[in-house]
Design a protein around this motif. Structure first.
Motif, PDB file in Angstrom:
ATOM      1  N   GLU A   1      35.264 -29.019  21.360  1.00 38.92           N
ATOM      2  CA  GLU A   1      34.343 -28.382  22.290  1.00 38.92           C
ATOM      3  C   GLU A   1      32.990 -28.187  21.628  1.00 38.92           C
ATOM      4  OE1 GLU A   1      35.837 -24.800  24.001  1.00 38.92           O
ATOM      5  OE2 GLU A   1      34.187 -24.662  25.422  1.00 38.92           O
ATOM      6  N   LEU A   2      31.964 -28.455  22.379  1.00 38.89           N
ATOM      7  CA  LEU A   2      30.610 -28.243  21.879  1.00 38.89           C
ATOM      8  C   LEU A   2      29.820 -27.586  22.994  1.00 38.89           C
ATOM      9  CD1 LEU A   2      28.114 -28.689  20.071  1.00 38.89           C
ATOM     10  CD2 LEU A   2      27.986 -31.007  20.960  1.00 38.89           C
ATOM     11  N   ASN A   3      29.232 -26.442  22.697  1.00 39.61           N
ATOM     12  CA  ASN A   3      28.407 -25.754  23.683  1.00 39.61           C
ATOM     13  C   ASN A   3      26.941 -26.088  23.434  1.00 39.61           C
ATOM     14  OD1 ASN A   3      26.870 -23.968  25.211  1.00 39.61           O
ATOM     15  ND2 ASN A   3      28.481 -22.422  25.171  1.00 39.61           N
ATOM     16  N   LEU A   4      26.379 -26.884  24.337  1.00 36.78           N
ATOM     17  CA  LEU A   4      25.006 -27.364  24.136  1.00 36.78           C
ATOM     18  C   LEU A   4      23.996 -26.222  24.136  1.00 36.78           C
ATOM     19  CD1 LEU A   4      25.006 -30.571  26.339  1.00 36.78           C
ATOM     20  CD2 LEU A   4      25.356 -30.385  23.883  1.00 36.78           C
ATOM     21  N   MET A   5      24.319 -25.120  24.831  1.00 36.73           N
ATOM     22  CA  MET A   5      23.386 -23.990  24.872  1.00 36.73           C
ATOM     23  C   MET A   5      23.133 -23.462  23.467  1.00 36.73           C
ATOM     24  SD  MET A   5      21.612 -22.762  27.240  1.00 36.73           S
ATOM     25  CE  MET A   5      20.222 -21.674  26.983  1.00 36.73           C
TER      26      MET A   5
ATOM     27  N   LEU B   1      22.941 -25.247  20.792  1.00 37.48           N
ATOM     28  CA  LEU B   1      21.947 -26.131  20.165  1.00 37.48           C
ATOM     29  C   LEU B   1      20.548 -25.826  20.683  1.00 37.48           C
ATOM     30  CD1 LEU B   1      23.645 -29.649  20.108  1.00 37.48           C
ATOM     31  CD2 LEU B   1      23.957 -27.705  18.593  1.00 37.48           C
ATOM     32  N   LEU B   2      20.441 -25.566  21.983  1.00 35.29           N
ATOM     33  CA  LEU B   2      19.122 -25.279  22.569  1.00 35.29           C
ATOM     34  C   LEU B   2      18.575 -23.944  22.069  1.00 35.29           C
ATOM     35  CD1 LEU B   2      19.894 -27.574  24.628  1.00 35.29           C
ATOM     36  CD2 LEU B   2      18.630 -26.252  26.301  1.00 35.29           C
ATOM     37  N   GLU B   3      19.418 -22.917  22.160  1.00 35.27           N
ATOM     38  CA  GLU B   3      18.914 -21.572  21.843  1.00 35.27           C
ATOM     39  C   GLU B   3      18.533 -21.443  20.382  1.00 35.27           C
ATOM     40  OE1 GLU B   3      21.658 -18.648  23.290  1.00 35.27           O
ATOM     41  OE2 GLU B   3      20.602 -18.557  25.211  1.00 35.27           O
TER      42      GLU B   3
ATOM     43  N   ARG C   1      17.879 -24.039  18.542  1.00 39.81           N
ATOM     44  CA  ARG C   1      17.010 -25.192  18.237  1.00 39.81           C
ATOM     45  C   ARG C   1      17.543 -25.952  17.026  1.00 39.81           C
ATOM     46  NH1 ARG C   1      12.847 -20.745  18.966  1.00 39.81           N
ATOM     47  NH2 ARG C   1      12.663 -20.765  16.696  1.00 39.81           N
ATOM     48  N   ILE C   2      18.843 -26.268  17.096  1.00 39.52           N
ATOM     49  CA  ILE C   2      19.517 -26.907  15.969  1.00 39.52           C
ATOM     50  C   ILE C   2      19.436 -28.422  16.100  1.00 39.52           C
ATOM     51  CG2 ILE C   2      21.781 -27.262  14.912  1.00 39.52           C
ATOM     52  CD1 ILE C   2      22.483 -24.424  15.865  1.00 39.52           C
TER      53      ILE C   2
ATOM     54  N   THR D   1      27.003 -27.158  30.141  1.00 40.82           N
ATOM     55  CA  THR D   1      26.790 -26.922  28.714  1.00 40.82           C
ATOM     56  C   THR D   1      27.947 -27.381  27.839  1.00 40.82           C
ATOM     57  OG1 THR D   1      27.798 -24.736  28.809  1.00 40.82           O
ATOM     58  CG2 THR D   1      25.434 -24.852  29.183  1.00 40.82           C
ATOM     59  N   ASN D   2      29.125 -27.571  28.432  1.00 44.18           N
ATOM     60  CA  ASN D   2      30.295 -27.791  27.572  1.00 44.18           C
ATOM     61  C   ASN D   2      30.689 -29.242  27.435  1.00 44.18           C
ATOM     62  OD1 ASN D   2      31.219 -25.260  26.452  1.00 44.18           O
ATOM     63  ND2 ASN D   2      31.431 -24.632  28.596  1.00 44.18           N
ATOM     64  N   ILE D   3      30.610 -29.735  26.194  1.00 42.06           N
ATOM     65  CA  ILE D   3      31.075 -31.077  25.881  1.00 42.06           C
ATOM     66  C   ILE D   3      32.551 -30.964  25.532  1.00 42.06           C
ATOM     67  CG2 ILE D   3      30.763 -33.054  24.374  1.00 42.06           C
ATOM     68  CD1 ILE D   3      28.356 -32.352  26.104  1.00 42.06           C
TER      69      ILE D   3
ATOM     70  N   GLY E   1      18.434 -29.855  19.793  1.00 46.49           N
ATOM     71  CA  GLY E   1      18.236 -28.935  20.899  1.00 46.49           C
ATOM     72  C   GLY E   1      16.912 -28.209  20.747  1.00 46.49           C
ATOM     73  N   THR E   2      16.280 -27.890  21.860  1.00 50.85           N
ATOM     74  CA  THR E   2      14.995 -27.192  21.740  1.00 50.85           C
ATOM     75  C   THR E   2      14.672 -26.391  22.995  1.00 50.85           C
ATOM     76  OG1 THR E   2      12.653 -27.429  21.218  1.00 50.85           O
ATOM     77  CG2 THR E   2      13.620 -29.116  22.634  1.00 50.85           C
ATOM     78  N   LEU E   3      13.976 -25.317  22.821  1.00 49.58           N
ATOM     79  CA  LEU E   3      13.353 -24.562  23.910  1.00 49.58           C
ATOM     80  C   LEU E   3      11.965 -24.194  23.419  1.00 49.58           C
ATOM     81  CD1 LEU E   3      16.230 -22.071  24.918  1.00 49.58           C
ATOM     82  CD2 LEU E   3      15.470 -24.058  26.226  1.00 49.58           C
TER      83      LEU E   3
END
Lengths: 326, 326
Positions: free
Chosen positions: A245-249, A251-253, A255-256, B241-243, B260-262
């Motif tokens: 499982e990978l939570n993309l949020m 990575l976004l939050e 900024r990884i 969001t979930n992979i 990832g970025t914001l």
């Protein structure tokens, strides 16, 4: 010439010592090298297991040290002691090396030490500084700190930056080695959750860069250990390849950036650029002993299968070397 | 002053137009701006849904255009027409803007157009060039090509590089807009698997950079579409969001970077550096009309909830603007 050749019989890999392998053919932008030592790398084991040989070469081995015996270069004339990456062909009495991959081996280092430098130090340099963009006052977590790349990475961070160095390893003598090379915080992954320790030591911020050879089994702890704008560099997958499982949020939050890399399959021009920059920054540090290749064991060419078994056991601290000419 | 203020009653968000909100307080490195127009951004909707307000500001809105009414700056004296990012506070008659975030709005552009520029063009610039490291002769896949960031990204790639531009969108009029802005290959994601089309058009190589606002539902197709050494930039997660599964070996073998970025939560110093570089490269292109903000609809301040509903419906092509002073 003498060489270890890989073949398959009924899908089983066979490594044979032959005495009459053909001399490799050299082009004008390559050196012919009488090989003194070659290092074992995990990419060799992957090649054996998958049958995917680097550039189709049935002789394994991606780095050597030795003496130049044929050359069109003024920088590396015949007689030069050199080390560097090769596109396969290292487990042999003679090998060809692209000029761009060659580095002069200083007199202070033995051939065995020279063979222990290119792959791990170049990989460490590339992952720390090119991909990891490690800044002078940042922090880095180096997994498998006593491995070849790990021990090289600790030294490069220590000698080239003032970044704080966290390492993991699985035994007290491995951790002791890491500390002696310059690690600031050493963590035995058998004894504690490394992410908790990292967060405690960084007052909850996490580290800026992670060099990871483990993959899936460290995934969640790695993401928990990484700082805002952090870079997770994946070099190996000893702990599995599949993330459930990978939570993309996340990575976004935070900024990884997650960056996968392998050095061996890259182009000669990439390797040449990397070799040049690495060499410019480190040659004097090797001469003065501030940087030291870490050699675990030296095997003879005939003993290659034992050398491979030893690497598969993950017991080595530093590099495993094949001495070609005794 | 007039402003839209966000509050919660029994956990339900309420957006109220007030006429007596306090004027924001300005420091010497900020401008006070009489706001003419503010743009709606998805980050506003996220703030409403999560209650996490940018810098705790109960007035939403992260970008405005208007006239400087208080200033200590020679570059932006009182009376200057400006546009730029703000840390919340945009849906109001007056707002403060850090000097580093301010850009002069050329006379060729209306205030409505000015409010449509900062967030999407800065995000597109940052993701394409800083994070994506898009090279002049590379290729880029821009998802949601008719969205605010998408339409800005197409134009920036077209005007600043010779990279090949692939876009996806969900209707023929959106694709037509993308093509008119400079897209080379337009793909209706309802009609075909975008990864197959990308691979066909790139003779199997894939694209160097992907700008993705979708996330989970595009994950596998994105990884299939990306070239060796490619960069997948995640800006949004409209598709989840979930992979469920990630094979790290794919990242290693193809040497892929996922970033990832914001933009909104980043520091003022980061935004100032980005604003400066963007402004240097694009001011003349906006003046000559080679770059154009794409405005979909203009709402009045009172009509903010309809403006939000319209964005949630994903029907807009380009930006949705609030006109503050009619």
């Amino acid at each position: 010439m003498r060489a270890i050749e890989l073949s398959y019989k009924e899908n089983q890999p066979i490594l044979d010592l032959t005495k009459d392998a053909a001399l490799p053919e050299r082009t004008s932008n390559q050196l012919l090298i009488k090989v003194e030592a070659a290092a074992i790398n995990r990419t060799d084991l992957v090649a054996i297991d998958t049958g995917k040989l680097p550039k189709g070469n049935t002789i394994l081995g991606v780095e050597v040290s030795g003496t130049v015996v044929e050359s069109d270069s003024d920088v590396f004339p015949c007689g030069s002691r050199v080390m560097g990456l090769v596109n396969g062909g290292g487990y042999a009495e003679y090998a060809v090396m692209s000029l761009g991959n060659a580095m002069l081996l200083s007199d202070q280092l033995t051939f065995v030490e020279g063979a222990a430098i290119p792959e791990v130090f170049l990989t460490a340099y590339q992952t720390l500084f090119w991909l990891g963009e490690l800044g002078p006052n940042q922090s880095v977590l180096i997994h498998a700190g006593a491995s070849g790349v790990g021990s090289a990475a600790i030294q490069l961070v220590k000698q080239l930056t003032s970044a704080k160095i966290f390492v993991t390893a699985g035994s007290s003598d491995k951790l002791e080695l890491c500390r002696s090379l310059g690690a600031d915080v050493v963590i035995n992954y058998h004894d504690e959750d490394f992410s908790k320790r990292v967060l405690t030591e960084t007052t909850g911020q996490g580290v800026d860069v992670i060099l990871d050879f483990i993959g899936a089994s460290y995934w969640e702890q790695n993401l928990a250990s990484i700082a805002y704008d952090g870079r997770l560099i994946l070099i190996g997958i000893l702990g599995g390849t599949n993330i459930k499982e990978l939570n993309l949020m996340d990575l976004l939050e935070k900024r990884i950036a997650i960056k996968g890399t392998l050095l061996t399959p890259r182009s000669d021009s990439y390797k040449a650029k990397l070799t040049k920059e690495f060499s410019d920054k480190t040659t004097s540090l090797f001469e003065t002993g501030y940087l030291k290749p870490v050699v675990d064991t030296v095997f003879s060419l005939e003993d290659v299968e034992n050398a491979h078994q030893y690497m598969r056991s993950n017991k080595n601290k530093g590099k495993i070397i094949l001495k070609i000419n005794d």
